[in-house]
Design an enzyme around this catalytic site. Structure first.
Site, PDB file in Angstrom:
ATOM      1  N   GLU A 343       0.819  -1.232   0.000  1.00  0.00           N
ATOM      2  CA  GLU A 343       0.000   0.000   0.000  1.00  0.00           C
ATOM      3  C   GLU A 343       0.847   1.274   0.000  1.00  0.00           C
ATOM      4  OE1 GLU A 343      -2.696  -0.524   3.282  1.00  0.00           O
ATOM      5  OE2 GLU A 343      -3.789  -2.153   2.289  1.00  0.00           O
ATOM      6  N   GLU A 448      -6.695  -9.890  -2.545  1.00  0.00           N
ATOM      7  CA  GLU A 448      -7.387  -9.897  -1.244  1.00  0.00           C
ATOM      8  C   GLU A 448      -8.879  -9.674  -1.448  1.00  0.00           C
ATOM      9  OE1 GLU A 448      -5.677  -7.095   1.501  1.00  0.00           O
ATOM     10  OE2 GLU A 448      -3.620  -7.505   0.858  1.00  0.00           O
TER      11      GLU A 448
END
Length: 582
Positions: A343, A448
């Site tokens: 991220e 995910e």
């Protein structure tokens, strides 16, 4: 005619060939990530956009907000210019009519008068504003903005472009808005699956003279699919046989929820503990399940080990080097992927402490330790939410190139990890975003995937199925991993966005979706008989199969043959001939 006691030969020919496609308007998966001297032609001839290439002057186009517009021309190419902009939304506009439940593919070519400027395509509808996509536009060349939207109501709408840099003029050309019905959208998926995920198989049974054997019984069962489809696991799986059996019977790839993260393996400075992660790695190995490494570092300040934020830059640099050498070396050669700096489009903890090139340096170091494992960026909202300006496909590609440009990283292939935490899916935007990312040539995974809980439980399952079908059908998606770890508390634990089963491994609606698609993607066996020409046809997903063939004339005889169905050149035919004495 074959007698009961005579020796005979049964020839089984397996011929692979490409199939035909239905006659519908094909979806254009192409996207450009190059800044070009001239824009390309409008996709679909512009679709429902009037005067999409400005060949009829400003016909169909008006100013939006307080902008002023005019026609521009360069190298014989005409385009529209929005200038004198005072507000982000001041730009050029066209009125259109949207139809409820239609899926709209959108694209446009954008240039700005100076610098590099983020530009977003927006549709003002009767129910509010819909962001269709964004691009970082440049001066002196044209960039393709590709996106899309789904209409949730029928009615008039206005397309316009916005940018917070009001001093920049926005130039627009080759605009396209192509509507598709849900049925047409589904047909794109079917066509893509037939082309990218499956091959047609022709099984022919003949005797030793080459004469066809009609009415031979054929059974084809998939033993293992080739497309990686998996789910996250947590430490509960170590001593839970029911969890192990449930998981191993469905999934071919996995990732750990928390157990390989830095805060799990070194919760106290200088004291590492990989015992839980090691046991989970062993489970995956024992069951032939591929494993993604998640993660080496996480750029979110909230998810550092508790002792890390107070370190000095020199101490942090030493800790980072130790962490890399420890975890990457430990699992070197055992993983198919590493999420290296998680991220790092939304967050910048390591950049703020170690300099702007921190991510690039970490990728460089990890590659030196484990050069055979694909290193991934891993981000959220790149395909989920068109409103998030931090991780648009354009921003993702910028970060990808920034890391690859770092000295020593030239030529390093970095995988594109799309976390895929969805609320309500926007399938046209999702597909267009993957199209854009695919133009990099990097491998793309959904890493995910989950769906936020919905007011109605069945909606969560419905959205999950839509997303899975879209992802699986996209020709450039190479794998999917769900984010639905099992917990003894089940979905009563509010920290879990999605569960596939209850605490006793009984399917919830989302679990039913997964099992249904697993069967549809090849786990259901096929049975039939050869026709008068001794032929049985099937369209099979790439994978490993067991083919069983028998004939009523040959008593107590069956032939078992292992078959691998793999991707190949569409124009190439592969023939396998097996001779068996009966």
């Amino acid at each position: 005619m074959l007698g009961d006691n005579m020796m005979s030969l049964l020839l089984m020919c397996l011929i692979f060939f490409s199939g035909s496609e239905a006659k519908v308007l094909s979806y254009d998966y192409s996207a450009s990530i190059q800044c070009l001297a001239n824009p390309q032609r409008a996709q679909y001839g512009g679709g429902i956009i009037k005067n999409p290439e400005l060949n009829d002057g400003l016909q169909g186009w008006t100013a939006f907000g307080d902008a002023r517009i005019e026609l521009g021309e360069s190298r014989g190419n005409k385009y529209i210019i929005a200038h004198s902009r005072n507000q982000p939304h001041d730009s050029v506009s066209q009125k259109i009519y949207l139809q409820k439940n239609m899926l709209y593919s959108f694209s446009a070519w954008i240039q700005v008068s100076k610098g590099k400027v983020p530009v977003t395509a927006v549709f003002k509808t009767i129910k509010g504003f819909k962001h269709a996509g964004a691009i970082v536009a440049e001066s002196n060349c044209w960039s393709m903005l590709k996106g899309g939207l789904t209409a949730d109501a029928s009615g008039p709408a206005q397309l316009y472009f916005e940018s917070n840099i009001t001093s920049a003029e926005i130039w627009v050309d080759s605009i396209s808005l192509q509507p598709f019905t849900p049925q047409e959208w589904s047909s794109h998926q079917d066509q893509s699956i037939e082309k990218a995920r499956k091959r047609k198989v022709l099984v022919q049974a003949v005797d030793e003279q080459g004469n066809p054997l009609p009415n031979a019984s054929i059974s084809i069962k998939q033993k293992r699919g080739r497309f990686p489809f998996g789910n996250v696991i947590n430490s509960n799986i170590i001593n839970n046989t029911a969890y192990q059996n449930w998981f191993a019977s469905r999934f071919t790839v996995t990732v750990f929820q928390n157990e390989m993260k830095w805060y799990s393996t070194e919760s106290t400075w200088g004291k590492e503990d990989y015992s839980v992660a090691d046991r989970m790695v062993q489970f995956a190995k024992q069951h032939g399940i591929a494993l993604r490494g998640h993660n080496v570092f996480w750029d979110d300040p909230k998810y550092q080990p508790s002792w890390v934020p107070s370190l000095s830059p020199d101490q942090l640099n030493s800790a980072v080097e130790k962490r890399m050498n420890s975890v990457v070396s430990r699992y070197k050669g055992q993983l198919i992927a590493w999420d290296v700096v998680n991220e790092n489009l939304h967050f910048s903890f390591f950049e703020s402490k170690l300099g702007q090139n921190a991510s690039a340096k970490i990728y460089n170091a990890v590659h030196k330790i484990d050069g055979q494992t694909t290193l991934f960026l891993n981000e959220y909202n790149t395909i989920e939410d068109s409103r998030d300006t931090s991780s648009t496909p354009a921003k993702y590609i910028e970060k990808l190139r920034e890391i690859q440009r770092f000295p020593g990283n030239n030529g390093m292939q970095i995988g594109i990890g799309l976390e895929s935490h969805f609320s309500i899916p926007n399938l046209p935007y999702m597909r267009a975003s993957i199209d854009t990312l695919a133009a990099t040539g990097s491998p793309i995974w959904l890493t995910e995937l989950d769906v936020k809980r919905q007011p109605k439980q069945l909606l969560q399952a419905q959205y999950l199925e839509q997303i899975l079908r879209e992802a699986h059908s996209h020709p450039k998606v190479q794998g999917i991993v769900l984010w639905a770890a099992w917990d003894a508390q089940g979905c009563s634990d509010g920290s879990y966005a999605m569960c596939l089963t209850d605490k006793n491994f009984r399917n919830l609606p989302t679990g039913d979706v997964v099992d249904k698609l697993l069967k549809e993607w090849g786990f259901t066996g096929l049975e039939g008989t050869t026709d008068q020409n001794g032929i049985f046809e099937a369209s099979l997903f790439h994978g490993d199969y067991q083919v069983t063939i028998s004939h009523p004339v040959i008593k107590n005889f069956t032939l078992d043959q292992h078959l691998q169905v793999t991707p190949t050149d569409e124009t190439k035919q592969t023939k396998i001939i097996v001779q068996v004495s009966a």
